[in-house]
Design a protein around this motif. Sequence first.
Motif, PDB file in Angstrom:
ATOM      1  N   GLN A  32     -23.600  11.614  17.413  1.00  0.00           N
ATOM      2  CA  GLN A  32     -24.437  11.032  16.449  1.00  0.00           C
ATOM      3  C   GLN A  32     -24.799  11.974  15.416  1.00  0.00           C
ATOM      4  OE1 GLN A  32     -28.169   9.592  18.594  1.00  0.00           O
ATOM      5  NE2 GLN A  32     -26.630   9.224  20.542  1.00  0.00           N
ATOM      6  N   LEU A  33     -24.449  13.274  15.187  1.00  0.00           N
ATOM      7  CA  LEU A  33     -24.567  14.204  14.355  1.00  0.00           C
ATOM      8  C   LEU A  33     -23.789  13.731  13.116  1.00  0.00           C
ATOM      9  CD1 LEU A  33     -24.743  17.613  16.220  1.00  0.00           C
ATOM     10  CD2 LEU A  33     -26.769  16.404  15.323  1.00  0.00           C
ATOM     11  N   PRO A  34     -24.481  14.274  11.992  1.00  0.00           N
ATOM     12  CA  PRO A  34     -23.251  14.100  10.612  1.00  0.00           C
ATOM     13  C   PRO A  34     -22.365  15.089  10.823  1.00  0.00           C
ATOM     14  CG  PRO A  34     -25.621  14.319  10.119  1.00  0.00           C
ATOM     15  CD  PRO A  34     -25.540  14.592  11.337  1.00  0.00           C
ATOM     16  N   ASP A  35     -21.068  14.588  10.347  1.00  0.00           N
ATOM     17  CA  ASP A  35     -19.648  15.405  10.532  1.00  0.00           C
ATOM     18  C   ASP A  35     -19.952  16.907  10.042  1.00  0.00           C
ATOM     19  OD1 ASP A  35     -18.549  13.038  11.195  1.00  0.00           O
ATOM     20  OD2 ASP A  35     -17.677  12.792   9.361  1.00  0.00           O
ATOM     21  N   ILE A  36     -20.579  17.073   9.133  1.00  0.00           N
ATOM     22  CA  ILE A  36     -20.608  18.574   8.604  1.00  0.00           C
ATOM     23  C   ILE A  36     -21.465  19.286   9.455  1.00  0.00           C
ATOM     24  CG2 ILE A  36     -20.101  18.147   6.408  1.00  0.00           C
ATOM     25  CD1 ILE A  36     -23.032  18.719   5.626  1.00  0.00           C
ATOM     26  N   LEU A  37     -22.422  18.638  10.008  1.00  0.00           N
ATOM     27  CA  LEU A  37     -23.295  19.241  11.170  1.00  0.00           C
ATOM     28  C   LEU A  37     -22.675  19.563  12.582  1.00  0.00           C
ATOM     29  CD1 LEU A  37     -26.524  17.746  10.396  1.00  0.00           C
ATOM     30  CD2 LEU A  37     -25.965  19.972   9.503  1.00  0.00           C
ATOM     31  N   ARG A  38     -21.754  18.560  12.748  1.00  0.00           N
ATOM     32  CA  ARG A  38     -21.383  18.709  14.368  1.00  0.00           C
ATOM     33  C   ARG A  38     -20.119  19.623  14.161  1.00  0.00           C
ATOM     34  NH1 ARG A  38     -20.077  13.555  14.629  1.00  0.00           N
ATOM     35  NH2 ARG A  38     -17.902  13.743  13.549  1.00  0.00           N
ATOM     36  N   GLU A  39     -19.519  19.714  12.846  1.00  0.00           N
ATOM     37  CA  GLU A  39     -18.470  20.731  12.663  1.00  0.00           C
ATOM     38  C   GLU A  39     -18.768  22.023  12.720  1.00  0.00           C
ATOM     39  OE1 GLU A  39     -14.837  20.903   9.620  1.00  0.00           O
ATOM     40  OE2 GLU A  39     -16.688  21.105   8.868  1.00  0.00           O
ATOM     41  N   ALA A  40     -19.810  22.480  12.032  1.00  0.00           N
ATOM     42  CA  ALA A  40     -20.421  23.715  12.152  1.00  0.00           C
ATOM     43  C   ALA A  40     -20.914  24.244  13.456  1.00  0.00           C
ATOM     44  CB  ALA A  40     -21.734  23.982  11.188  1.00  0.00           C
ATOM     45  N   LEU A  41     -21.746  23.282  14.341  1.00  0.00           N
ATOM     46  CA  LEU A  41     -22.054  23.678  15.618  1.00  0.00           C
ATOM     47  C   LEU A  41     -20.917  23.650  16.595  1.00  0.00           C
ATOM     48  CD1 LEU A  41     -24.696  23.904  17.413  1.00  0.00           C
ATOM     49  CD2 LEU A  41     -24.574  21.249  17.985  1.00  0.00           C
ATOM     50  N   ILE A  42     -20.029  22.924  16.659  1.00  0.00           N
ATOM     51  CA  ILE A  42     -18.681  23.065  17.465  1.00  0.00           C
ATOM     52  C   ILE A  42     -18.060  24.342  17.132  1.00  0.00           C
ATOM     53  CG2 ILE A  42     -16.571  22.140  18.045  1.00  0.00           C
ATOM     54  CD1 ILE A  42     -18.765  20.745  19.160  1.00  0.00           C
ATOM     55  N   LEU A  43     -17.883  24.648  15.874  1.00  0.00           N
ATOM     56  CA  LEU A  43     -17.080  26.102  15.625  1.00  0.00           C
ATOM     57  C   LEU A  43     -18.004  27.083  15.902  1.00  0.00           C
ATOM     58  CD1 LEU A  43     -15.748  25.237  11.925  1.00  0.00           C
ATOM     59  CD2 LEU A  43     -14.666  25.491  14.115  1.00  0.00           C
ATOM     60  N   VAL A  44     -19.300  27.193  15.934  1.00  0.00           N
ATOM     61  CA  VAL A  44     -20.002  28.335  16.203  1.00  0.00           C
ATOM     62  C   VAL A  44     -20.282  28.409  17.651  1.00  0.00           C
ATOM     63  CG1 VAL A  44     -22.313  29.371  15.688  1.00  0.00           C
ATOM     64  CG2 VAL A  44     -20.773  28.732  13.644  1.00  0.00           C
ATOM     65  N   GLY A  45     -20.876  27.247  18.124  1.00  0.00           N
ATOM     66  CA  GLY A  45     -21.237  27.260  19.566  1.00  0.00           C
ATOM     67  C   GLY A  45     -20.269  27.016  20.657  1.00  0.00           C
ATOM     68  N   ALA A  46     -19.295  25.796  20.339  1.00  0.00           N
ATOM     69  CA  ALA A  46     -18.346  25.705  21.399  1.00  0.00           C
ATOM     70  C   ALA A  46     -17.220  26.680  21.209  1.00  0.00           C
ATOM     71  CB  ALA A  46     -17.800  24.399  21.294  1.00  0.00           C
ATOM     72  N   GLN A  47     -16.744  26.952  20.088  1.00  0.00           N
ATOM     73  CA  GLN A  47     -15.858  27.857  19.734  1.00  0.00           C
ATOM     74  C   GLN A  47     -16.009  29.590  19.860  1.00  0.00           C
ATOM     75  OE1 GLN A  47     -12.789  26.772  19.883  1.00  0.00           O
ATOM     76  NE2 GLN A  47     -13.297  24.826  20.261  1.00  0.00           N
ATOM     77  N   GLU A  48     -17.133  29.640  19.625  1.00  0.00           N
ATOM     78  CA  GLU A  48     -17.794  31.008  19.786  1.00  0.00           C
ATOM     79  C   GLU A  48     -17.210  31.839  18.417  1.00  0.00           C
ATOM     80  OE1 GLU A  48     -16.926  32.481  23.553  1.00  0.00           O
ATOM     81  OE2 GLU A  48     -18.644  31.473  24.247  1.00  0.00           O
ATOM     82  N   LEU A  49     -17.174  31.153  17.316  1.00  0.00           N
ATOM     83  CA  LEU A  49     -16.781  31.582  16.156  1.00  0.00           C
ATOM     84  C   LEU A  49     -17.973  32.336  15.474  1.00  0.00           C
ATOM     85  CD1 LEU A  49     -14.146  29.302  14.686  1.00  0.00           C
ATOM     86  CD2 LEU A  49     -13.660  31.324  15.935  1.00  0.00           C
ATOM     87  N   SER A  50     -17.631  33.544  14.781  1.00  0.00           N
ATOM     88  CA  SER A  50     -18.807  33.814  13.889  1.00  0.00           C
ATOM     89  C   SER A  50     -19.038  32.971  12.605  1.00  0.00           C
ATOM     90  CB  SER A  50     -18.370  35.215  13.434  1.00  0.00           C
ATOM     91  OG  SER A  50     -17.494  35.366  12.368  1.00  0.00           O
ATOM     92  N   TYR A  51     -20.452  33.126  12.087  1.00  0.00           N
ATOM     93  CA  TYR A  51     -20.588  32.452  10.977  1.00  0.00           C
ATOM     94  C   TYR A  51     -19.673  32.766   9.976  1.00  0.00           C
ATOM     95  CZ  TYR A  51     -25.427  31.586  13.097  1.00  0.00           C
ATOM     96  OH  TYR A  51     -25.985  31.022  14.209  1.00  0.00           O
ATOM     97  N   ASP A  52     -19.172  34.002   9.670  1.00  0.00           N
ATOM     98  CA  ASP A  52     -18.253  34.284   8.623  1.00  0.00           C
ATOM     99  C   ASP A  52     -16.936  33.449   8.760  1.00  0.00           C
ATOM    100  OD1 ASP A  52     -19.981  36.028   7.105  1.00  0.00           O
ATOM    101  OD2 ASP A  52     -19.469  37.712   8.199  1.00  0.00           O
TER     102      ASP A  52
END
Length: 151
Positions: free
Chosen positions: A100-120
């Motif tokens: 239900q999240l907008p694509d760009i928000l979902r993408e950022a959350l998945i990369l940082v939260g689920a994939q445990e990537l740094s913000y950089d």
Amino acid sequence: MPHLRAFSRFLTRTPAAADDLVQDTVTRALAARSQYTPGTSLKAWLFTIQRNIFYEQYRRNNKECEVLKQLSSTPPAHEEQSTPHTAQDTIRELDELLWQLPDILREALILVGAQELSYDEAGAICNTPAGTIKARVSRARSLLNDLKEKI
């Protein structure tokens, strides 16, 4: 490539997981090719990337197992004891909320939260400054909380 495949089989001990690890390694190396220093060992650089990916996945898998175990052993506070709420139900709810999240928000959350990537790292993947990724993750988390309260 044969050396990467051999090292990944040593790490993962299964051919399918080894192939996935090699693919992730090559993908990440291509994305970060500007970070490679010409004249240094390409093989060592790739092995470092592969090893880091393997340990990231290993930690993530352990964390997921820990969370699922915890979720399955303690019922949520808002539910009555007579209604069993499984970890699969929680995951299904989270999946529905994520979409239900907008694509760009979902993408950022998945990369940082689920994939445990740094913000950089997430910023490099999205071709966006790290500060923008931080803001997107924050907005995504807030929106998820709002959506969860509506359930």
